[in-house]
Write a protein that holds these residues in place. Structure first.
Motif, PDB file in Angstrom:
ATOM      1  N   LYS A  49      18.160   7.073   2.327  1.00 60.99           N
ATOM      2  CA  LYS A  49      17.455   5.707   2.316  1.00 60.99           C
ATOM      3  C   LYS A  49      16.081   5.936   2.566  1.00 60.99           C
ATOM      4  N   VAL A  50      15.663   6.940   3.242  1.00 61.37           N
ATOM      5  CA  VAL A  50      14.044   6.949   3.491  1.00 61.37           C
ATOM      6  C   VAL A  50      13.508   7.790   2.185  1.00 61.37           C
ATOM      7  N   VAL A  51      14.322   8.412   1.338  1.00 58.65           N
ATOM      8  CA  VAL A  51      13.748   8.744   0.127  1.00 58.65           C
ATOM      9  C   VAL A  51      13.962   7.875  -0.686  1.00 58.65           C
ATOM     10  N   HIS A  98      12.081  -7.389   7.583  1.00 58.79           N
ATOM     11  CA  HIS A  98      12.882  -6.138   7.892  1.00 58.79           C
ATOM     12  C   HIS A  98      14.378  -6.619   7.839  1.00 58.79           C
ATOM     13  N   TYR A  99      15.173  -5.656   8.013  1.00 59.56           N
ATOM     14  CA  TYR A  99      16.628  -5.850   8.192  1.00 59.56           C
ATOM     15  C   TYR A  99      17.045  -6.618   9.480  1.00 59.56           C
ATOM     16  N   ILE A 151      15.331   7.548  16.509  1.00 57.30           N
ATOM     17  CA  ILE A 151      14.890   8.037  15.049  1.00 57.30           C
ATOM     18  C   ILE A 151      13.750   7.456  14.350  1.00 57.30           C
ATOM     19  N   ILE A 152      12.899   8.302  14.007  1.00 56.76           N
ATOM     20  CA  ILE A 152      11.750   7.604  13.302  1.00 56.76           C
ATOM     21  C   ILE A 152      11.530   8.766  11.792  1.00 56.76           C
ATOM     22  N   ILE A 153      11.379   8.158  10.722  1.00 59.96           N
ATOM     23  CA  ILE A 153      11.538   8.751   9.551  1.00 59.96           C
ATOM     24  C   ILE A 153      10.320   8.311   8.608  1.00 59.96           C
ATOM     25  N   SER A 154       9.533   9.290   8.352  1.00 56.95           N
ATOM     26  CA  SER A 154       8.152   8.704   7.632  1.00 56.95           C
ATOM     27  C   SER A 154       8.135   9.510   6.377  1.00 56.95           C
ATOM     28  N   HIS A 161      15.192  -0.871  11.246  1.00 57.60           N
ATOM     29  CA  HIS A 161      15.643  -0.644   9.762  1.00 57.60           C
ATOM     30  C   HIS A 161      17.010  -0.237   9.220  1.00 57.60           C
ATOM     31  N   PHE A 162      17.876   0.236  10.362  1.00 60.23           N
ATOM     32  CA  PHE A 162      19.142   0.741  10.215  1.00 60.23           C
ATOM     33  C   PHE A 162      20.018  -0.128  10.896  1.00 60.23           C
ATOM     34  N   PRO A 163      20.895  -0.612   9.952  1.00 57.37           N
ATOM     35  CA  PRO A 163      21.987  -1.335  10.499  1.00 57.37           C
ATOM     36  C   PRO A 163      22.770  -0.296  11.553  1.00 57.37           C
ATOM     37  N   GLU A 164      23.579  -0.878  12.455  1.00 61.87           N
ATOM     38  CA  GLU A 164      24.246  -0.031  13.288  1.00 61.87           C
ATOM     39  C   GLU A 164      25.389   0.760  12.493  1.00 61.87           C
TER      40      GLU A 164
END
Lengths: 308, 308
Positions: free
Chosen positions: B64-66, B304-305, B127-130, B51-54
């Motif tokens: 972004k997770v918010v 997804h991205y 990195i995993i953000i829920s 989900h996160f571009p480099e």
């Protein structure tokens, strides 16, 4: 060289977050005032390589992510309201295994009477399950609001999961507790209603939780003879060359509730429990051993099931 | 050979979960009756490699997770109540990067006026953000409750993030939209209050969302000339050998709201918006091109991205 997150540990990371957010409840679970009651909310993430033993079934993994979250509701005496599931699995996971995992989640939701209300699916290199449990509670039980003289008690056997993790057999009470612990949701509600003064769930071990809830000038005295350690338990530990008191005090994963209550309220408590000690003014956490000696209990817990 | 989860895709996995849980709201976000109002809750998990571009900063990852979670509240017209964060990071992540990530989360919570109320930290190989966003709404906007004749509109430019993901420069409007999209929380509330008939947020692309919200016997006609595609945008796409209409229709990640509203209610709508089409009885999703030709819009979105 720059500091890494591993240099300061999980507890310090949490402290950093909390110190920068004024809104976080100083407990393990969030409390949001809502009309005449409170919305209780909590999120816990489980990661396959860190939280699930190799012999754990997909069903039990799914069940456990509900249990660890619902256990935080239980510790407040909250009534379950809803559960959200965010799950990531490897793309080469068998569809049957995925379904088994989801069946575990749904079965647990059913067991705790907490409806699965939403969620998200994703792909990752290993199984990652993040749950959010929502509950309601008009007067949440906090973890450190005890008074001197209150008795300290637990809702069931502690140390069983710790032993279970060390056993190869599949079918005994210890292994069952390790692979499928149950959150004490009914007990939490009973505690709140009967006048318990504080409660928390035992995830990282009795010792760790006692230190976690300790306030300045208060202390705890635990009695080894009250911990309910059976001869069978000691024998298993001896055979495995493990220190039984170490397992009971410093491992956790039982998801029993640790609570305090004035002695004269115990008679209103219509659940199984075991008194294990009392709140003192000693300012230390200590244990009276069966041989009569008093030792301090170290602040040392198992952060997770898997050692690194 | 047994079926793998990748053989059936994310949407089918979600269907399996929903079909086995009676309590899941048939929308993207959970609605739980709560006194005289409704508790709105939603969980979304973001994974670094997917989900996160480099070129995304740690701050923007946290922000972004918010945003992705609050965007689901926005689509219902809900008022933000609280945010829960479950995060896992590699143990060798720089402490400064971790702090930057958390600062991004807190900054976004501040921006959306949604307090961070709790969470969990963990260790993982990436990195995993829920996140879980909680909100309140007495009359939530559903995604498919439009009527024939309603106009279809969006709250801002669409396709900008899609172009931004393809640009190497750092400082232009497209890249900013790709790296730091903003959820339309105020717009969602305004939509609900002004009589919009449905809303959803555009995450997987306009085409995908239109097909997602389409009911039997209803159709949508979109007009290319109303999509606000600038000459500059077309020029960028031509230079990159990309089809501009493909980017606008099939990528997403803009987090604008797609909504429907009766034409005579538009005058009550005190926000920026762009009418792009209308609800019809055609039973198809189609577009009138600038050259006058009408084409059907394929049900094809970017899940997804990151491509796989």
């Amino acid at each position: 060289m720059s500091l890494k997150v591993s240099d300061i540990g999980e507890k310090e990371l949490v402290k950093y977050i909390i110190s920068n957010s004024k809104e976080i409840t100083p407990d393990d679970t969030a409390i949001t005032k809502f009309g005449s009651t409170n919305l209780i909310s909590t999120s816990d993430m489980l990661i396959q390589s860190r939280h699930f033993p190799e012999n754990m079934s997909y069903f039990d993994m799914g069940f456990k992510v509900v249990t660890v979250n619902v256990s935080d509701l239980a510790a407040m005496g909250a009534e379950p309201l809803g559960f959200l599931l965010a799950i990531a699995v490897p793309k080469d996971l068998d569809l049957d295994s995925f379904k088994e995992l989801i069946d575990g989640v749904l079965s647990a939701c059913d067991y705790y009477s907490i409806p699965l209300i939403g969620g998200d699916t994703n792909e990752a290199s290993e199984i990652i399950i993040s749950g959010t449990a929502l509950g309601l509670c008009d007067r949440p039980l906090m973890m450190d609001t005890y008074s001197i003289g209150d008795v300290i008690a637990v809702t069931g056997d502690i140390g069983h999961a710790a032993l279970g993790f060390n056993l190869d057999v599949l079918d005994n009470v210890y292994v069952k507790k390790a692979l499928k612990p149950l959150a004490r949701i009914k007990e939490g509600i009973a505690l709140r209603k009967s006048g318990a003064t504080s409660a928390t769930d035992i995830t990282d071990g009795l010792a760790s939780e006692l230190h976690h809830i300790k306030r300045d000038l208060f202390g705890f005295m635990i009695y080894e003879e009250l911990l309910g350690i059976s001869d069978e338990y000691r024998q298993y530990c001896e055979n495995l060359d493990l220190n039984y008191l170490d397992l009971v005090l410093h491992v956790g994963e039982d998801f029993e509730l640790l609570f305090t209550i004035p002695k004269d309220r115990l008679k209103y408590l219509d659940i199984d429990y075991r008194v294990i000690g009392e709140v003192t003014d000693s300012d230390v956490v200590e244990i009276t051993l069966e041989n009569g000696f008093v030792e301090s209990i170290e602040n040392r817990g198992y952060e997770h099931y898997v050692c690194e």
